[in-house]
Design a protein around this motif. Structure first.
Motif, short mmCIF file in Angstrom:
data_model
loop_
_atom_site.label_atom_id
_atom_site.label_comp_id
_atom_site.label_asym_id
_atom_site.label_seq_id
_atom_site.Cartn_x
_atom_site.Cartn_y
_atom_site.Cartn_z
N ARG A 388 -38.18 -2.15 -18.74
CA ARG A 388 -39.05 -1.29 -19.56
C ARG A 388 -40.52 -1.40 -19.17
NH1 ARG A 388 -35.24 -3.09 -23.78
NH2 ARG A 388 -33.80 -1.36 -24.09
N PHE A 389 -40.82 -2.19 -18.14
CA PHE A 389 -42.19 -2.29 -17.64
C PHE A 389 -42.24 -1.83 -16.19
CE2 PHE A 389 -41.75 -5.69 -20.83
CZ PHE A 389 -42.71 -5.27 -21.75
N ASP A 390 -43.39 -1.37 -15.78
CA ASP A 390 -43.59 -1.06 -14.36
C ASP A 390 -43.80 -2.35 -13.56
OD1 ASP A 390 -43.70 1.94 -14.42
OD2 ASP A 390 -45.31 1.49 -15.83
N ALA A 391 -44.34 -3.35 -14.22
CA ALA A 391 -44.58 -4.63 -13.56
C ALA A 391 -44.57 -5.73 -14.61
CB ALA A 391 -45.90 -4.61 -12.81
N PHE A 392 -44.30 -6.94 -14.17
CA PHE A 392 -44.27 -8.07 -15.10
C PHE A 392 -44.85 -9.29 -14.41
CE2 PHE A 392 -42.49 -11.36 -17.85
CZ PHE A 392 -42.63 -10.77 -19.11
N VAL A 393 -45.75 -9.97 -15.10
CA VAL A 393 -46.36 -11.19 -14.57
C VAL A 393 -45.59 -12.38 -15.13
CG1 VAL A 393 -48.47 -12.52 -14.28
CG2 VAL A 393 -48.59 -10.04 -14.58
N LEU A 394 -45.03 -13.18 -14.25
CA LEU A 394 -44.17 -14.29 -14.67
C LEU A 394 -44.51 -15.56 -13.92
CD1 LEU A 394 -41.55 -14.95 -16.39
CD2 LEU A 394 -40.31 -14.67 -14.24
N SER A 395 -44.53 -16.66 -14.63
CA SER A 395 -44.62 -17.97 -14.01
C SER A 395 -43.20 -18.48 -13.85
CB SER A 395 -45.43 -18.92 -14.91
OG SER A 395 -45.38 -20.23 -14.40
#
Length: 498
Positions: A388-395
């Motif tokens: 549901r996101f265009d991009a995701f920031v993940l650690s």
């Protein structure tokens, strides 16, 4: 270049943050036991609350491991090689591995460790939906063979011992598997017994005197889940916690540096781009995003220099990766003008919203229109997995499960990977990942892993930005707290408070 000034915690903020912990450890610190040096209970402030009721089949397994309550057949040494734990030895014959179990092990409910108990635990994991990520792409069956256990995979798998070291494959007593969920309370084999869990706020563990490895030094552990990083740092400063995990980089300078330990870790902060739909379905637009990102400024501005700029998905905790890495041919950047994208991330790690805000500015400068969606991880993970996101920031920990990054690469980037936030379906990537997974342990496997990393990077499905470091706080009286790059250990049988 000069680093930005570190942000100090005002006294009013310290008071407010400390109030979040008031009462949670009341009285526990005074508990005494004359049988060893550790007469005091250990008060621990943890980052993330349980996501799945502390089920070992979820990421909650790593909490059970860090509290030394649930154990696995195998453990890993510092180099990532398999060493005995609940199993004392093992041997391979084609697709089958045979494990000899340790004598004299009892679960916290008093029942004995048997081959049948091991088979039950492994079968529950292998048939779970979804499977623990260490079993992504792995068809595993376990059977009792007299006093031993055999583990068979559909294809020959050189990593079976390393897989069985994953905390998600912990062996629990039969009582844990009654009903639809797995309940670890009173069901482990470690030096500490989990006796109480209060929702997502706290957990209590008491020393298990029947532990096969010898009596723990401390009489118990009192855990408080404190997602707010400022509150965790304040707990260490005020003396309300003995061990604090994941201190935010913004608070590290506030603390007495003698109480802070910083350890490079195999964890990468990555921008995952949704290749399945939206703007980033176009490789040229993904390339434009990659070209717009200035990771060095994020390291300096957000992480205050307490991180390493990423050259690939695998960081300095795996030095061989840099030695084997070769230049990657990527698509040429397209024109992002007018493209609107939504980036998701979470608040549980305090640096993540700041990193996302920095990315927003960088992408907007390149011509994108960027919206942010920031929530607690428990409230955003399902949306991220659903695309549901265009991009995701993940650690993301890159060797958390097996000590081998092939499992992480498969989980995150294979067409059938269960944590494929990029929704990547690329035949060349799948081919490279299969080769890395099937290659025997050693130099050839490391080379295959480096090739798989290159195949992923060539798609621009993920833009690695930086590699994090563990920042842990230990009060002055804490002895023998673990500082584990893999985040599997924290309080061990040898840990105590003076």
């Amino acid at each position: 270049m000069r680093l930005p000034a570190r942000r100090l915690l005002p006294a009013t903020a310290l008071t407010a943050a400390s109030a979040l912990l008031t009462g949670c450890f009341t009285g526990t610190q005074q508990a005494t036991d004359d049988s060893g040096p550790g007469g005091k209970r250990i008060r621990v402030a943890m980052l993330q609350p349980p996501r799945s009721g502390l089920s070992p089949l979820s990421d909650d397994a790593f909490k059970l491991s860090r509290w030394s309550t649930a154990e696995t057949l195998v453990k890993l040494d510092r180099e990532g090689d398999a060493r005995p734990a609940l199993a004392t030895e093992w041997k391979q014959s084609g697709r089958t591995w045979t494990f000899s179990l340790r004598d004299g092990v009892t679960f916290h409910d008093g029942t004995k460790l048997t081959p049948e108990a091991v088979v039950r635990a492994l079968t529950e994991a292998a048939t779970a939906s979804p499977k623990p990520r260490i079993l992504d792409g792995v068809d595993l069956t376990a059977k009792a063979d007299g006093e031993k256990v055999t583990v068979t995979t559909a294809t020959e798998d050189p990593l079976v011992p390393q897989r069985l070291s994953s905390p998600q494959l912990a062996i629990l007593a039969a009582k844990a598997y009654r009903g639809k969920t797995v309940n670890p309370v009173g069901a482990g084999t470690g030096p500490f017994e989990l006796t109480k869990v209060t929702g997502t706020s706290s957990a209590t563990l008491d020393r298990y005197d029947g532990y096969w490895g010898g009596k723990a030094e401390s009489p118990g552990i009192d855990v408080k889940f404190v997602p707010d990083g400022t509150a965790r740092a304040a707990a260490l400063r005020s003396g309300e916690a003995d061990i604090v995990e994941a201190i935010p980089v913004s608070q590290a300078a506030v603390l007495d540096q003698d109480l802070v330990t910083e350890v490079p870790m195999p964890r990468t902060n990555t921008l995952y781009l949704n290749t399945g739909k939206g703007a980033f379905k176009d490789p040229a637009i993904r390339a434009a995003a990659r070209a717009a990102i200035d990771a060095e400024s994020i390291v300096k501005g957000v992480y205050e220099g307490r991180a390493d700029v990423a050259k690939g998905l695998l960081g300095p905790a795996l030095p061989w990766a840099a030695e084997l890495r070769t230049p990657v041919e990527r698509a040429e950047p397209g024109d992002p003008a007018g493209k609107t994208v939504t980036i998701g991330t979470y608040t549980d790690r305090s640096e993540m919203p700041e990193a996302a805000a920095a990315l927003q500015q960088q992408l907007q400068k390149a011509g994108f229109k960027v919206k942010l969606d920031v929530r607690e991880y428990a409230n955003i993970e399902s949306d991220a997995l659903a695309g549901r996101f265009d991009a995701f920031v993940l650690s993301r920990a890159t060797v958390l499960d097996s000590g081998d990054p092939a499992a992480y690469l498969y989980s995150d980037f294979a067409s059938q990977g269960t944590f494929n936030l990029s929704h990547l379906k690329d035949p060349e990537v799948d081919k490279a990942l299969k080769k890395a997974t099937d290659t025997p342990v050693g130099d050839a496997r490391r080379k295959a892993i480096a090739e798989a990393e290159a195949a992923v990077l060539a798609t621009d499905a993920a833009v690695p930005m930086l590699h994090e470091r563990v920042i842990q706080g230990d009060a002055a009286g804490v002895v023998n707290a673990a500082h584990d790059p893999r985040e599997r250990e924290l309080v061990t049988a040898d840990t105590y408070v003076k």
